[in-house]
Write a protein that holds these residues in place. Structure first.
Motif, PDB file in Angstrom:
ATOM      1  N   ALA A  87       0.816  -1.115   0.109  1.00 55.06           N
ATOM      2  CA  ALA A  87      -0.141   0.057  -0.002  1.00 55.06           C
ATOM      3  C   ALA A  87       0.801   1.399  -0.025  1.00 55.06           C
ATOM      4  O   ALA A  87       0.449   2.285  -0.721  1.00 55.06           O
ATOM      5  CB  ALA A  87      -1.151   0.096   1.137  1.00 55.06           C
ATOM      6  N   GLU A  88       1.840   1.432   0.693  1.00 50.49           N
ATOM      7  CA  GLU A  88       2.730   2.448   0.909  1.00 50.49           C
ATOM      8  C   GLU A  88       3.724   2.567  -0.606  1.00 50.49           C
ATOM      9  O   GLU A  88       3.567   3.673  -0.879  1.00 50.49           O
ATOM     10  CB  GLU A  88       3.731   2.225   2.017  1.00 50.49           C
ATOM     11  N   LEU A  89       4.003   1.511  -1.121  1.00 51.33           N
ATOM     12  CA  LEU A  89       4.646   1.846  -2.313  1.00 51.33           C
ATOM     13  C   LEU A  89       3.726   2.153  -3.615  1.00 51.33           C
ATOM     14  O   LEU A  89       4.049   2.964  -4.308  1.00 51.33           O
ATOM     15  CB  LEU A  89       5.439   0.385  -2.713  1.00 51.33           C
ATOM     16  N   LEU A  90       2.676   1.641  -3.494  1.00 53.03           N
ATOM     17  CA  LEU A  90       1.518   2.172  -4.463  1.00 53.03           C
ATOM     18  C   LEU A  90       1.094   3.532  -4.220  1.00 53.03           C
ATOM     19  O   LEU A  90       0.979   4.402  -5.394  1.00 53.03           O
ATOM     20  CB  LEU A  90       0.290   1.413  -4.383  1.00 53.03           C
ATOM     21  N   ALA A  91       1.031   3.939  -2.855  1.00 50.50           N
ATOM     22  CA  ALA A  91       1.041   5.442  -2.811  1.00 50.50           C
ATOM     23  C   ALA A  91       2.354   6.319  -2.790  1.00 50.50           C
ATOM     24  O   ALA A  91       2.204   7.759  -2.820  1.00 50.50           O
ATOM     25  CB  ALA A  91       0.483   5.684  -1.519  1.00 50.50           C
ATOM     26  N   ARG A 144      12.242   7.182   3.055  1.00 49.85           N
ATOM     27  CA  ARG A 144      12.849   7.548   4.471  1.00 49.85           C
ATOM     28  C   ARG A 144      11.653   7.500   5.534  1.00 49.85           C
ATOM     29  O   ARG A 144      12.158   7.011   6.436  1.00 49.85           O
ATOM     30  CB  ARG A 144      13.286   9.210   4.122  1.00 49.85           C
ATOM     31  N   ASP A 145      10.701   7.719   5.160  1.00 55.14           N
ATOM     32  CA  ASP A 145       9.673   7.735   6.276  1.00 55.14           C
ATOM     33  C   ASP A 145       9.320   6.264   6.672  1.00 55.14           C
ATOM     34  O   ASP A 145       9.024   5.604   7.698  1.00 55.14           O
ATOM     35  CB  ASP A 145       8.096   8.494   5.792  1.00 55.14           C
ATOM     36  N   MET A 146       9.240   5.464   5.489  1.00 50.95           N
ATOM     37  CA  MET A 146       8.972   3.976   5.874  1.00 50.95           C
ATOM     38  C   MET A 146      10.054   3.495   6.581  1.00 50.95           C
ATOM     39  O   MET A 146       9.848   2.456   7.383  1.00 50.95           O
ATOM     40  CB  MET A 146       9.035   3.153   4.352  1.00 50.95           C
ATOM     41  N   LEU A 161      19.135   8.855   8.929  1.00 44.88           N
ATOM     42  CA  LEU A 161      18.089   9.695   7.914  1.00 44.88           C
ATOM     43  C   LEU A 161      18.367  10.961   7.754  1.00 44.88           C
ATOM     44  O   LEU A 161      17.636  11.673   7.168  1.00 44.88           O
ATOM     45  CB  LEU A 161      16.819   9.370   8.437  1.00 44.88           C
ATOM     46  N   GLU A 162      19.552  11.465   8.385  1.00 53.45           N
ATOM     47  CA  GLU A 162      19.980  12.798   8.022  1.00 53.45           C
ATOM     48  C   GLU A 162      20.297  12.756   6.614  1.00 53.45           C
ATOM     49  O   GLU A 162      20.837  11.991   5.845  1.00 53.45           O
ATOM     50  CB  GLU A 162      21.347  13.182   8.838  1.00 53.45           C
ATOM     51  N   LYS A 163      19.913  14.004   6.045  1.00 52.71           N
ATOM     52  CA  LYS A 163      20.116  14.135   4.528  1.00 52.71           C
ATOM     53  C   LYS A 163      21.436  14.166   3.989  1.00 52.71           C
ATOM     54  O   LYS A 163      21.748  13.708   3.001  1.00 52.71           O
ATOM     55  CB  LYS A 163      19.543  15.764   4.139  1.00 52.71           C
ATOM     56  N   ASP A 164      22.451  14.529   4.870  1.00 54.75           N
ATOM     57  CA  ASP A 164      23.946  14.449   4.383  1.00 54.75           C
ATOM     58  C   ASP A 164      24.479  13.122   4.819  1.00 54.75           C
ATOM     59  O   ASP A 164      25.625  12.869   4.710  1.00 54.75           O
ATOM     60  CB  ASP A 164      24.788  15.490   5.254  1.00 54.75           C
ATOM     61  N   GLU A 220      21.762   9.873  -6.224  1.00 54.01           N
ATOM     62  CA  GLU A 220      21.513  10.127  -4.860  1.00 54.01           C
ATOM     63  C   GLU A 220      20.781  11.436  -4.700  1.00 54.01           C
ATOM     64  O   GLU A 220      19.788  11.749  -3.839  1.00 54.01           O
ATOM     65  CB  GLU A 220      22.974  10.007  -4.114  1.00 54.01           C
ATOM     66  N   GLN A 221      21.107  12.617  -5.387  1.00 47.32           N
ATOM     67  CA  GLN A 221      20.604  13.797  -5.117  1.00 47.32           C
ATOM     68  C   GLN A 221      19.338  13.848  -5.302  1.00 47.32           C
ATOM     69  O   GLN A 221      18.346  14.518  -4.910  1.00 47.32           O
ATOM     70  CB  GLN A 221      21.466  14.879  -5.707  1.00 47.32           C
ATOM     71  N   GLU A 222      19.133  13.290  -6.548  1.00 49.24           N
ATOM     72  CA  GLU A 222      17.774  13.159  -7.172  1.00 49.24           C
ATOM     73  C   GLU A 222      16.672  12.600  -6.271  1.00 49.24           C
ATOM     74  O   GLU A 222      15.388  12.843  -5.930  1.00 49.24           O
ATOM     75  CB  GLU A 222      17.434  12.362  -8.669  1.00 49.24           C
ATOM     76  N   PHE A 223      17.186  11.409  -5.786  1.00 48.55           N
ATOM     77  CA  PHE A 223      16.426  10.605  -4.790  1.00 48.55           C
ATOM     78  C   PHE A 223      15.981  11.317  -3.589  1.00 48.55           C
ATOM     79  O   PHE A 223      14.955  11.524  -3.121  1.00 48.55           O
ATOM     80  CB  PHE A 223      17.218   9.406  -4.268  1.00 48.55           C
ATOM     81  N   LYS A 224      17.204  12.246  -2.790  1.00 45.78           N
ATOM     82  CA  LYS A 224      16.823  13.145  -1.776  1.00 45.78           C
ATOM     83  C   LYS A 224      15.840  14.157  -2.178  1.00 45.78           C
ATOM     84  O   LYS A 224      14.963  14.793  -1.447  1.00 45.78           O
ATOM     85  CB  LYS A 224      18.428  13.812  -1.275  1.00 45.78           C
ATOM     86  N   ASP A 225      16.060  14.900  -3.314  1.00 44.46           N
ATOM     87  CA  ASP A 225      15.170  16.205  -3.721  1.00 44.46           C
ATOM     88  C   ASP A 225      13.926  15.845  -3.968  1.00 44.46           C
ATOM     89  O   ASP A 225      12.874  16.595  -4.063  1.00 44.46           O
ATOM     90  CB  ASP A 225      15.771  16.833  -4.784  1.00 44.46           C
ATOM     91  N   SER A 226      13.491  14.479  -4.468  1.00 40.75           N
ATOM     92  CA  SER A 226      12.048  14.043  -4.445  1.00 40.75           C
ATOM     93  C   SER A 226      11.446  13.515  -3.199  1.00 40.75           C
ATOM     94  O   SER A 226      10.581  12.685  -3.297  1.00 40.75           O
ATOM     95  CB  SER A 226      12.268  12.779  -5.592  1.00 40.75           C
ATOM     96  N   ASN A 227      12.143  13.653  -2.179  1.00 40.94           N
ATOM     97  CA  ASN A 227      11.540  13.230  -0.751  1.00 40.94           C
ATOM     98  C   ASN A 227      11.599  11.679  -0.634  1.00 40.94           C
ATOM     99  O   ASN A 227      10.679  11.043  -0.088  1.00 40.94           O
ATOM    100  CB  ASN A 227      10.207  13.660  -0.448  1.00 40.94           C
TER     101      ASN A 227
END
Length: 529
Positions: A137-141, A146-148, A260-263, A324-331
């Motif tokens: 359900a979370e992947l579909l949404a 990071r939150d998962m 889960l710190e952004k850096d 990596e940066q794309e992944f972070k920037d897309s939340n």
């Protein structure tokens, strides 16, 4: 089965040799950032940018990669007839929004997270179903990865009612060190056992206060943090140390904040490399579940290879850093990461170039056998006959509905001999090495000699042709579209016609089961290409 042995050799191998045009599609925009990085890396190593795969090859590849299934005849016809310039990007977006994308990705997560009801993981069926449904359900949404991850690392409560609480139950070794090894492998791609023993123990302190309590419900457990006061000293993977007063401070929460710190140098790197592995069969960095500990390690290795081997480095660090940066920037959107990679020249490249140097840098698309579940599902949908799936251990017996797709099976304990033969992972450790993509003699024997499979494939043509007044060329078109997602070439039709004429006129209907059997046994059907 004896009549198969009479097939002319040329017809038997025509699809194995790639008789269809595999190149010639509209190339992706070279100015896209990811393509510019890929081209820069190829240029530095004197590798020519690859030709673009044909529309038919791309169509089949993207369906298998994103949805875990073959396109239908209608879907193939519609896409191949579409003349718009952006049809590939539109198809990618459509598939990424489909329930089948969530089904396949949930299977990938289940392998990674060791979702299995029986020994040695022992989650038990209720927990397996609850956790798998939550993840799907979370992947579909498109929930943030990071939150998962934070939920999995910090969840407490009933493993039946708080599905992510199963993360710390899904381990054969529930000691602090065993849990620490599972965390490091899953979220950083690092094998903790490679570290000095003292560093392993200090890292394991983050998970030393996790406790489990049974309830009156069958197999239910409560996951919680020990409430007895204690001061612990823990050490993260980068060497940072923490003094934690438990239970006022939850060590798991402290670790999750660090990870889960952004850096943080480990989390995004491991996730990006893992997704690339899911798409291409191998990561940007060579060992997906055995990454280096220090952030600068691979940079030093890259420089050494550049100095010693004329720029033949083991991977493209600029590509990894960009993703990596794309992944972070897309939340931390896995769907966005998929979209970025699928629109790249690497994914849409032809697979025809076999130069080893080019293959190592994803200049041609890497050819490999379909994953076990996807292959079994492809054979089932192609032939119209699905296997039945049930548990073999009465905890309790589980019977899955007829026509269940193998990629949707939540429980790693539910399998069949065929799935196991083709390398389905047992989900005991979460390592990639558990999934075996090597072709074996037992697999070939099944494909060539299974009476059940042959009967299903023999009936396939009559199901496709039923109620249709069509000629032989149109019938061959249907079979090719159904099994290979493309139209046969003129040369393939001529080869077919020569074989058809070896039968007496009243026996020429017997050619169709042979055609179906040959196509389903071809590398073009059995492989990603």
């Amino acid at each position: 089965m004896r009549m198969i042995c009479c097939l002319p050799g040329v017809f038997l191998i025509m699809t194995l040799l790639g008789a269809s045009p595999y190149e010639g599609g509209i190339p992706p925009d070279p100015n896209l950032k990811i393509n510019a990085i890929l081209r820069s890396g190829w240029k530095e190593k004197n590798i020519a940018p690859p030709e673009t795969a044909s529309d038919a090859v791309f169509l089949r590849r993207v369906y298998l990669t994103v949805a875990g299934r073959l396109p239908t005849i209608a879907e193939a016809r519609r896409f191949l007839a579409d003349k718009s310039q952006d049809k590939r990007a539109k198809l990618i977006d459509s598939l990424l929004a489909s329930p089948e994308y969530a089904d396949l990705l949930a299977m990938r997560f289940a392998d990674m997270l060791r979702i299995k009801s029986e020994f040695p993981i022992n989650l038990w069926p209720n927990a397996v179903q609850a956790w798998h449904r939550q993840i799907r359900a979370e992947l579909l949404a498109d929930r943030s990865y990071r939150d998962m991850t934070r939920d999995m690392l910090t969840a407490s409560g009933s493993n039946f009612r708080i599905p992510h609480a199963n993360f710390f139950r899904a381990s054969a070794d529930r000691s602090p060190l065993g849990l620490a090894k599972a965390v490091a492998l899953t979220f950083t791609g690092i094998r903790l056992e490679n570290l000095p023993e003292e560093e392993q123990k200090r890292f394991a302190e983050f998970f030393s206060r996790i406790r489990y309590k049974s309830t009156y419900e069958w197999k239910e457990e409560i996951v919680y943090t020990d409430f007895n006061p204690v001061r612990i000293k823990a050490r993260a993977l980068d060497g940072e140390t923490f003094t934690i007063n438990s239970p006022e401070e939850d060590p798991r929460q402290i670790f999750a904040d660090w990870l889960l710190e952004k850096d943080n140098p480990y989390f995004a790197r491991a996730a990006v490399n893992r997704v690339w592995h899911w798409i291409f069969g191998r990561g940007i960095m060579p060992e997906t579940d055995n990454l280096a500990l220090l952030p600068g390690f691979w940079g030093r290795i890259f420089s050494m290879f550049r100095a010693e081997n004329g720029n033949n480095a083991p991977f493209n660090p600029e590509l990894l850093a960009y993703l990596e940066q794309e992944f972070k920037d897309s939340n931390y959107s896995i769907r966005h990461l998929y979209r970025t990679i699928l629109n790249s020249e690497a994914f849409q490249a032809t697979a025809m170039n076999s130069d080893p140097k080019s293959v190592a840098d994803f200049a041609p698309y890497p050819v490999r056998r379909l994953d076990s579940e996807i292959l079994v599902d492809a054979l089932a949908s192609a032939s119209g006959g699905y296997d039945r799936y049930m548990s073999v251990i009465p905890e309790p017996f589980t019977f899955l509905p007829p026509a269940t797709r193998a990629v949707t099976i939540a429980d790693g304990s539910i399998s069949t001999g065929v799935l196991d033969s083709f390398g389905r992972p047992p989900r005991d450790s979460g390592r990639y090495s558990e999934r075996n993509g090597v072709s074996t003699e037992s697999q070939r024997l099944y494909l060539l000699n299974s009476g059940t499979l042959y009967r299903r494939l023999s009936n396939l043509p009559w199901k496709l042709f039923k109620g249709k007044r069509i000629n032989d060329r149109q019938r061959l078109d249907l079979l090719y579209l159904h099994l290979l997602s493309r139209y046969p070439t003129q040369e393939e039709f001529k080869t077919f016609d020569r074989y058809r004429k070896t039968f007496a006129p009243k026996q020429r209907h017997r050619v169709w089961p042979d055609v179906a059997w040959v196509l389903a046994n071809s590398k073009e059907f059995l492989y990603y290409h």
